[in-house]
Design an enzyme around this catalytic site. Structure first.
Site, short mmCIF file in Angstrom:
data_model
loop_
_atom_site.label_atom_id
_atom_site.label_comp_id
_atom_site.label_asym_id
_atom_site.label_seq_id
_atom_site.Cartn_x
_atom_site.Cartn_y
_atom_site.Cartn_z
CG LEU A 101 -11.63 -59.77 14.89
CD1 LEU A 101 -11.11 -59.83 14.24
CD2 LEU A 101 -12.05 -61.06 15.75
CG ASP A 102 -7.87 -65.29 18.47
OD1 ASP A 102 -7.37 -64.78 17.66
OD2 ASP A 102 -8.23 -65.68 19.58
CG PHE A 103 -1.01 -63.66 15.54
CD1 PHE A 103 -0.80 -62.04 15.34
CD2 PHE A 103 -0.96 -64.55 15.82
CE1 PHE A 103 0.70 -62.47 14.75
CE2 PHE A 103 0.77 -64.75 14.71
CZ PHE A 103 1.16 -63.27 14.24
CB SER A 105 -9.08 -64.30 15.33
OG SER A 105 -9.42 -65.56 16.29
NE ARG A 201 -8.91 -67.83 18.61
CZ ARG A 201 -8.72 -68.64 17.29
NH1 ARG A 201 -8.80 -69.53 17.81
NH2 ARG A 201 -8.92 -68.37 16.33
#
Length: 253
Positions: A101-103, A105, A201
């Site tokens: 999960l990106d920064f 999210s 995204r």
């Protein structure tokens, strides 16, 4: 179980790496070299890799963690940003995250103490369910793209600035339901079966929609429910039962 599957399940090697080891003559069964990676390993057989016995690793633990925004899914960060292992109890320091999960999210992140279990779950087509807030109204052609899938030669919009991935194929969404859709912003619940780099995204950025909030609420048979932010839990018995069934199907296929 096929020999390459057996090696991938009970060692650090992937199935493709196992194929190379087998063809190189580094694998033996009952002390005889086997170069057929489709060879069926039966119960009681002893498989050796470079002369060392591979011991079955059937025990594993899986935990669910509610990742907040502002944490990296990483062991450490060269810019001293906070990582998930700063929040997780120290006893989980050796666990492997199932995907990313990106920064920016948040939401459900699975981790396992068994690398092969983490890899199988990450590469599976289990549904990942997300709640999204977007910067504008979702037009009909966006919904159609969600239904039919999308192929982009340039999918850099919505990507991380350092990402080298440009083209991307987006499979049809498994499901979606629109919660709110106004000119200012929209909210939508989606389910996808892949875990590509910043997939959602990139998808919505192609249509000029910025993802303002992204929260994963389910991964296959595990749901976030009311797990507090920055807290973790072990899987429930019914979740472990479904996980066991899923893994058995994968290893036999």
């Amino acid at each position: 179980m096929r020999l390459n599957q057996y090696i991938a399940h009970h060692s650090k090697y992937s199935r493709r790496e196992a194929d190379k080891l087998i063809l190189a003559g580094k694998v033996s069964i009952q002390h005889e070299i086997v170069r057929d990676f489709s060879y069926q390993v039966r119960e009681g057989m002893k498989v050796y890799l470079d002369g060392r016995l591979l011991k079955p690793q059937d025990k594993y633990t899986l935990i669910a963690y509610n990742k907040p925004k502002g944490e990296l899914v990483s062991k450490k960060d060269d810019r001293n940003r906070r990582v998930i292992f700063d929040s997780l109890p120290k006893r989980f320091a050796h666990f492997t995250p199932v995907g990313r999960l990106d920064f920016a999210s948040e939401g459900l992140l699975l981790l396992s103490d068994n690398v092969q279990v983490a890899r199988i779950l990450m590469e599976s087509n289990l549904e990942r369910v997300y709640l999204l807030k977007l910067s504008g109204k979702i037009q009909d052609y966006v919904f159609k793209a969600m239904e039919s899938g999308l192929s982009l030669e340039n999918a850099s919009a919505g990507a991380h600035s350092k990402s080298e991935i440009r083209s991307m194929d987006f499979a049809p969404f498994a499901s979606f339901s629109c919660i709110k859709n106004t000119p200012k912003y929209s909210k939508i619940k989606v389910a996808i079966t892949e875990g590509k780099n910043r997939e959602l995204r990139r998808f919505f950025a192609h249509f000029g929609l910025e993802v303002l909030d992204l929260k994963r609420v389910a991964y296959g048979f595990v749901h976030l429910n009311n797990l507090p932010t920055q807290k973790s839990r072990f899987l429930e018995r019914k979740e472990y039962n479904k996980l066991h069934e899923f893994l058995q199907e994968k290893l036999q296929s």
